[in-house]
Design an enzyme around this catalytic site. Structure first.
Site, PDB file in Angstrom:
ATOM      1  N   ASN A  13      37.895  44.124 -17.412  1.00  0.00           N
ATOM      2  CA  ASN A  13      38.142  44.259 -18.858  1.00  0.00           C
ATOM      3  C   ASN A  13      38.791  45.602 -19.169  1.00  0.00           C
ATOM      4  OD1 ASN A  13      37.147  41.935 -20.637  1.00  0.00           O
ATOM      5  ND2 ASN A  13      35.510  42.143 -19.125  1.00  0.00           N
ATOM      6  N   ARG A  64      15.227  56.229 -21.099  1.00  0.00           N
ATOM      7  CA  ARG A  64      16.489  55.703 -21.640  1.00  0.00           C
ATOM      8  C   ARG A  64      17.035  56.645 -22.712  1.00  0.00           C
ATOM      9  NH1 ARG A  64      17.565  50.527 -19.936  1.00  0.00           N
ATOM     10  NH2 ARG A  64      15.784  49.278 -19.353  1.00  0.00           N
ATOM     11  N   MET A  89      26.129  48.162 -17.806  1.00  0.00           N
ATOM     12  CA  MET A  89      24.897  47.414 -17.555  1.00  0.00           C
ATOM     13  C   MET A  89      23.635  48.226 -17.859  1.00  0.00           C
ATOM     14  SD  MET A  89      26.182  44.549 -16.838  1.00  0.00           S
ATOM     15  CE  MET A  89      24.867  43.551 -16.134  1.00  0.00           C
ATOM     16  N   ARG A  90      23.639  48.917 -18.960  1.00  0.00           N
ATOM     17  CA  ARG A  90      22.445  49.635 -19.400  1.00  0.00           C
ATOM     18  C   ARG A  90      22.104  49.213 -20.822  1.00  0.00           C
ATOM     19  NH1 ARG A  90      19.684  50.783 -15.600  1.00  0.00           N
ATOM     20  NH2 ARG A  90      18.450  52.173 -16.931  1.00  0.00           N
ATOM     21  N   ILE A  91      20.835  49.097 -21.091  1.00  0.00           N
ATOM     22  CA  ILE A  91      20.394  48.810 -22.454  1.00  0.00           C
ATOM     23  C   ILE A  91      20.424  50.115 -23.235  1.00  0.00           C
ATOM     24  CG2 ILE A  91      18.418  48.125 -23.860  1.00  0.00           C
ATOM     25  CD1 ILE A  91      17.673  46.169 -21.587  1.00  0.00           C
ATOM     26  N   LEU A  92      21.112  50.106 -24.364  1.00  0.00           N
ATOM     27  CA  LEU A  92      21.265  51.323 -25.157  1.00  0.00           C
ATOM     28  C   LEU A  92      20.194  51.395 -26.239  1.00  0.00           C
ATOM     29  CD1 LEU A  92      25.132  51.135 -25.356  1.00  0.00           C
ATOM     30  CD2 LEU A  92      23.804  52.874 -24.132  1.00  0.00           C
ATOM     31  N   HIS A 108      30.087  39.980 -24.206  1.00  0.00           N
ATOM     32  CA  HIS A 108      28.977  39.326 -23.514  1.00  0.00           C
ATOM     33  C   HIS A 108      29.436  37.938 -23.075  1.00  0.00           C
ATOM     34  CE1 HIS A 108      24.905  38.356 -22.420  1.00  0.00           C
ATOM     35  NE2 HIS A 108      25.054  37.193 -23.032  1.00  0.00           N
ATOM     36  N   THR A 140      24.559  46.659 -31.721  1.00  0.00           N
ATOM     37  CA  THR A 140      23.452  47.222 -32.499  1.00  0.00           C
ATOM     38  C   THR A 140      22.303  47.449 -31.525  1.00  0.00           C
ATOM     39  OG1 THR A 140      22.520  45.054 -32.998  1.00  0.00           O
ATOM     40  CG2 THR A 140      24.147  45.919 -34.561  1.00  0.00           C
TER      41      THR A 140
HETATM   42  C1  GRF Z   1      31.986  40.724 -18.061  1.00  0.00           C
HETATM   43  O1  GRF Z   1      31.683  39.399 -17.734  1.00  0.00           O
HETATM   44  C2  GRF Z   1      31.345  41.075 -19.378  1.00  0.00           C
HETATM   45  O2  GRF Z   1      31.209  39.999 -20.240  1.00  0.00           O
HETATM   46  C3  GRF Z   1      30.001  41.541 -18.958  1.00  0.00           C
HETATM   47  O3  GRF Z   1      30.203  42.215 -17.738  1.00  0.00           O
HETATM   48  C4  GRF Z   1      31.376  41.715 -17.104  1.00  0.00           C
HETATM   49  C5  GRF Z   1      32.265  42.881 -16.823  1.00  0.00           C
HETATM   50  O4  GRF Z   1      33.300  42.568 -15.963  1.00  0.00           O
HETATM   51  N1  GRF Z   1      29.413  42.332 -20.009  1.00  0.00           N
HETATM   52  P1  GRF Z   1      34.408  43.662 -15.602  1.00  0.00           P
HETATM   53  O5  GRF Z   1      33.687  44.869 -15.007  1.00  0.00           O
HETATM   54  O6  GRF Z   1      35.129  44.023 -16.867  1.00  0.00           O
HETATM   55  O7  GRF Z   1      35.280  43.002 -14.597  1.00  0.00           O
END
Ligand code: GRF
Length: 210
Positions: A13, A64, A89-92, A108, A140
């Site tokens: 992404n 956290r 991958m962390r809960i904020l 998501h 949020t």
């Molecule tokens: C994606 O599937 C996104 O929806 C999720 O984590 C993944 C990230 O993929 N939150 P990348 O690191 O952007 O390839």
């Protein structure tokens, strides 16, 4: 508009953002890519694109909130108008959310409100869903719960595994996430009173991308 991208992994992404900025279709100034994982491949993508990087490893912090405080302090030096969570991958906690409220987007890999949390593709397959997809929303303090902005949906195929579905959903993400940022950078999309607004109207249902 100055922007920061937060990642933990591969960063496809992030790459979609780098490409959209590079081809002139997205008016963002990608000032920093921050990762909680020093080995995240996305950091290489950022370096290759000449974007500053920062690593703040969550493991070194007692809570956290302490980790979030360090994130906020670092990000504030870049004055981001938009913070893009892209596989972070962390809960904020509210420490982070309140510092940047209304300026944080997340993506998501499910059709929210279905399947917040992990293993979204397997859950869609197990439920026999006809459709899967991804949702961009304002972040949020509620995990995967902020107001939705745009969704992309694709059919679930009989032969799909979680992996094959994830790969097709990812391709959709690369279209919808820059699109959400485009609307935000243009001032058409804002977060106010806990809701998303587009062109002055509450966005009750997310935009649909097919
Ligand atoms: C994606 O599937 C996104 O929806 C999720 O984590 C993944 C990230 O993929 N939150 P990348 O690191 O952007 O390839």
């Amino acid at each position: 508009m100055p922007a920061a991208v937060l990642i933990s992994g591969g960063g496809t992404n992030l790459q979609a953002f780098i490409d959209a900025v590079g081809d002139g279709s997205l008016a963002l100034d990608l000032r920093v890519v921050l990762s909680n994982e020093a080995g995240a491949f996305g950091l290489d993508r950022a370096r290759r694109a000449g974007i500053e990087t920062r690593v703040i490893e969550h493991r070194g912090f007692p809570s956290r909130e302490a980790f979030d405080t360090a994130l906020v302090e670092t990000l504030e030096t870049f004055q981001p108008g938009l913070i893009i969570l892209a596989g972070f991958m962390r809960i904020l906690t509210p420490v982070f959310i309140d510092a940047f409220v209304g300026r944080i987007m997340n993506i998501h890999p499910s059709l929210l409100p279905k399947y917040p949390g992990l293993h979204t593709h397997q859950r869609a397959i197990d439920a026999g869903d006809a459709w899967a997809g991804s949702t961009v929303h304002f972040a949020t303090a509620e995990l995967d719960g902020g107001p939705r902005i745009i969704q992309g949906r694709i059919p679930v195929l009989t032969a799909d595994s979680a992996e094959s579905l994830a790969a097709r959903v990812l391709a959709v993400e690369h279209r919808i996430y820059p699109e959400a940022a485009r609307l935000f950078a243009a001032g058409r999309l804002v977060y106010r009173d806990g809701r998303a607004w587009l062109d002055g109207n509450v966005l009750d249902e997310p935009l649909q991308y097919c």
